[in-house]
Design a protein around this motif. Structure first.
Motif, PDB file in Angstrom:
ATOM      1  N   VAL A 152      43.376  -3.196 -16.262  1.00 40.33           N
ATOM      2  CA  VAL A 152      42.300  -4.171 -16.103  1.00 40.33           C
ATOM      3  C   VAL A 152      42.297  -4.697 -14.668  1.00 40.33           C
ATOM      4  N   VAL A 153      41.125  -4.629 -14.028  1.00 36.49           N
ATOM      5  CA  VAL A 153      40.978  -5.082 -12.644  1.00 36.49           C
ATOM      6  C   VAL A 153      40.124  -6.351 -12.622  1.00 36.49           C
ATOM      7  N   PRO A 154      40.675  -7.484 -12.190  1.00 37.76           N
ATOM      8  CA  PRO A 154      39.883  -8.712 -12.098  1.00 37.76           C
ATOM      9  C   PRO A 154      39.048  -8.728 -10.822  1.00 37.76           C
ATOM     10  N   GLY A 155      38.129  -9.680 -10.764  1.00 43.52           N
ATOM     11  CA  GLY A 155      37.399  -9.924  -9.529  1.00 43.52           C
ATOM     12  C   GLY A 155      38.141 -10.909  -8.652  1.00 43.52           C
ATOM     13  N   VAL A 156      37.425 -11.442  -7.655  1.00 48.75           N
ATOM     14  CA  VAL A 156      38.020 -12.392  -6.721  1.00 48.75           C
ATOM     15  C   VAL A 156      37.306 -13.734  -6.843  1.00 48.75           C
ATOM     16  N   SER A 157      37.934 -14.776  -6.329  1.00 54.75           N
ATOM     17  CA  SER A 157      37.284 -16.082  -6.266  1.00 54.75           C
ATOM     18  C   SER A 157      37.361 -16.603  -4.836  1.00 54.75           C
ATOM     19  N   GLY A 158      36.376 -17.397  -4.485  1.00 53.27           N
ATOM     20  CA  GLY A 158      36.306 -17.928  -3.132  1.00 53.27           C
ATOM     21  C   GLY A 158      34.874 -18.259  -2.789  1.00 53.27           C
ATOM     22  N   PRO A 159      34.615 -18.691  -1.545  1.00 49.75           N
ATOM     23  CA  PRO A 159      33.239 -19.027  -1.149  1.00 49.75           C
ATOM     24  C   PRO A 159      32.356 -17.788  -1.113  1.00 49.75           C
ATOM     25  N   THR A 160      31.088 -17.979  -1.443  1.00 48.80           N
ATOM     26  CA  THR A 160      30.136 -16.870  -1.413  1.00 48.80           C
ATOM     27  C   THR A 160      29.428 -16.760  -0.072  1.00 48.80           C
ATOM     28  N   GLY A 189      29.572 -17.791   4.340  1.00 47.71           N
ATOM     29  CA  GLY A 189      30.448 -18.112   5.461  1.00 47.71           C
ATOM     30  C   GLY A 189      30.440 -16.958   6.443  1.00 47.71           C
ATOM     31  N   ASP A 190      30.799 -17.238   7.668  1.00 50.79           N
ATOM     32  CA  ASP A 190      30.786 -16.230   8.720  1.00 50.79           C
ATOM     33  C   ASP A 190      32.176 -15.628   8.877  1.00 50.79           C
ATOM     34  N   PRO A 191      32.366 -14.363   8.486  1.00 53.19           N
ATOM     35  CA  PRO A 191      33.681 -13.732   8.638  1.00 53.19           C
ATOM     36  C   PRO A 191      34.160 -13.709  10.083  1.00 53.19           C
ATOM     37  N   ASP A 192      33.225 -13.663  11.030  1.00 48.69           N
ATOM     38  CA  ASP A 192      33.607 -13.661  12.446  1.00 48.69           C
ATOM     39  C   ASP A 192      34.218 -14.995  12.867  1.00 48.69           C
ATOM     40  N   GLN A 193      33.955 -16.021  12.072  1.00 45.77           N
ATOM     41  CA  GLN A 193      34.540 -17.338  12.320  1.00 45.77           C
ATOM     42  C   GLN A 193      35.755 -17.594  11.431  1.00 45.77           C
ATOM     43  N   GLY A 194      36.227 -16.535  10.782  1.00 44.64           N
ATOM     44  CA  GLY A 194      37.431 -16.657   9.968  1.00 44.64           C
ATOM     45  C   GLY A 194      37.202 -17.023   8.521  1.00 44.64           C
ATOM     46  N   ALA A 195      35.943 -17.048   8.076  1.00 46.06           N
ATOM     47  CA  ALA A 195      35.665 -17.401   6.683  1.00 46.06           C
ATOM     48  C   ALA A 195      36.114 -16.271   5.754  1.00 46.06           C
ATOM     49  N   VAL A 196      36.936 -16.618   4.786  1.00 43.55           N
ATOM     50  CA  VAL A 196      37.407 -15.630   3.811  1.00 43.55           C
ATOM     51  C   VAL A 196      36.531 -15.764   2.567  1.00 43.55           C
ATOM     52  N   THR A 197      35.429 -15.026   2.563  1.00 45.04           N
ATOM     53  CA  THR A 197      34.462 -15.092   1.483  1.00 45.04           C
ATOM     54  C   THR A 197      34.765 -14.014   0.436  1.00 45.04           C
ATOM     55  N   ILE A 198      34.034 -14.068  -0.656  1.00 44.12           N
ATOM     56  CA  ILE A 198      34.203 -13.047  -1.692  1.00 44.12           C
ATOM     57  C   ILE A 198      33.953 -11.644  -1.150  1.00 44.12           C
ATOM     58  N   PRO A 199      32.889 -11.407  -0.371  1.00 41.53           N
ATOM     59  CA  PRO A 199      32.721 -10.061   0.197  1.00 41.53           C
ATOM     60  C   PRO A 199      33.890  -9.627   1.079  1.00 41.53           C
ATOM     61  N   VAL A 200      34.485 -10.555   1.816  1.00 40.42           N
ATOM     62  CA  VAL A 200      35.641 -10.222   2.656  1.00 40.42           C
ATOM     63  C   VAL A 200      36.818  -9.808   1.783  1.00 40.42           C
ATOM     64  N   LEU A 201      37.071 -10.553   0.716  1.00 39.71           N
ATOM     65  CA  LEU A 201      38.186 -10.226  -0.175  1.00 39.71           C
ATOM     66  C   LEU A 201      37.978  -8.875  -0.852  1.00 39.71           C
ATOM     67  N   LEU A 202      36.741  -8.593  -1.248  1.00 41.16           N
ATOM     68  CA  LEU A 202      36.459  -7.304  -1.876  1.00 41.16           C
ATOM     69  C   LEU A 202      36.633  -6.155  -0.888  1.00 41.16           C
ATOM     70  N   ALA A 203      36.222  -6.380   0.356  1.00 38.57           N
ATOM     71  CA  ALA A 203      36.405  -5.347   1.377  1.00 38.57           C
ATOM     72  C   ALA A 203      37.883  -5.111   1.656  1.00 38.57           C
ATOM     73  N   ARG A 204      38.676  -6.165   1.649  1.00 31.79           N
ATOM     74  CA  ARG A 204      40.124  -6.012   1.824  1.00 31.79           C
ATOM     75  C   ARG A 204      40.725  -5.207   0.683  1.00 31.79           C
ATOM     76  N   PHE A 205      40.246  -5.474  -0.531  1.00 30.25           N
ATOM     77  CA  PHE A 205      40.751  -4.724  -1.677  1.00 30.25           C
ATOM     78  C   PHE A 205      40.492  -3.231  -1.500  1.00 30.25           C
ATOM     79  N   ALA A 206      39.324  -2.904  -0.972  1.00 29.56           N
ATOM     80  CA  ALA A 206      38.953  -1.493  -0.810  1.00 29.56           C
ATOM     81  C   ALA A 206      39.894  -0.748   0.124  1.00 29.56           C
ATOM     82  N   GLN A 207      40.629  -1.491   0.964  1.00 29.68           N
ATOM     83  CA  GLN A 207      41.585  -0.883   1.891  1.00 29.68           C
ATOM     84  C   GLN A 207      43.032  -1.100   1.449  1.00 29.68           C
TER      85      GLN A 207
END
Length: 218
Positions: free
Chosen positions: A71-79, A81-99
């Motif tokens: 079973v693979v869960p999702g992530v939680s966090g802000p939806t 924010g600017d990743p270039d400013q260091g925001a760790v958003t849900i899309p950023v966490l999902l992209a990290r998972f992919a690597q």
């Protein structure tokens, strides 16, 4: 029946705990027929969720060779924010998972005919963004359905989608429905109903399968 629930950085706690409790209760109702483990790609360790630093401990390394469910869960966090400013958003966490090191293990699990992979909420997007489920039928959180479709997955707007050796569930609370569906699928409706009664919770909607007649447009 073994169920391995995968922890990784930024996971959503409810995506883990909801199916864990349902499946554990099903195991109790079926005289120990279900074993549930928290695992991660790195082996036994504390893994920090995306919700206020809450952590859970993985007891073992994810093993794609062991028959059962993963079973693979999702992530939680802000939806937003600017990743270039260091925001760790849900899309950023999902992209990290992919690597992450979890991806080759999950690819092996999906290739194992004795393993069914299941995903809750953004866990489906995690698999999709890692290129693991292209062409499969699946669902994710309503906010991610367009992105799921863009990855080549056949997005289905249902609470739970059963695509054989891939099962997925929608928003966060659907982890309860996923756990109950697995119990009914493996142990029968009486065990699933007993857990529904214990939890005072009733599943929503019909589990979608790629079967039966195709509806006509009315």
């Amino acid at each position: 029946m073994l169920v391995q629930i995968v922890l990784y950085d930024g996971f959503d706690p409810l995506d883990v705990v909801a199916p864990f409790e349902v499946l554990a209760a099903g195991g109790d109702a079926a005289a120990g027929a279900v074993e549930v483990e928290l695992v991660c790609a790195d082996g036994p360790s504390e893994v920090v969720s995306g919700t206020r630093g809450l952590s859970l401990r993985a007891a073992a390394r994810l093993d794609p060779d062991r028959p059962g469910y993963v079973v693979v869960p999702g992530v939680s966090g802000p939806t937003v924010g600017d990743p270039d400013q260091g925001a760790v958003t849900i899309p950023v966490l999902l992209a990290r998972f992919a690597q992450s090191p979890a991806v080759p293990l999950l690819r092996a699990a999906l290739a194992n005919p004795e393993v069914t992979v299941a995903a809750v909420c953004g866990g489906t997007l995690a698999l999709a963004m890692a290129g693991l489920i292209e062409g499969r039928h699946a669902v994710t959180h309503v906010l991610g359905m367009d992105m799921l479709d863009a990855t080549g997955v056949r997005a289905v707007p249902a609470r739970v989608v059963d695509d054989g050796d891939l099962i997925s569930a929608g928003g966060v609370t659907s982890g309860l429905d996923l756990g109950l569906h697995i119990l009914e699928r493996e142990l029968g409706p009486r065990i699933a109903h007993a857990v529904e009664t214990l939890f005072e919770y009733e599943r929503r909607g019909t589990v979608w399968r790629d079967a039966g007649r195709t509806p006509v447009t009315v």
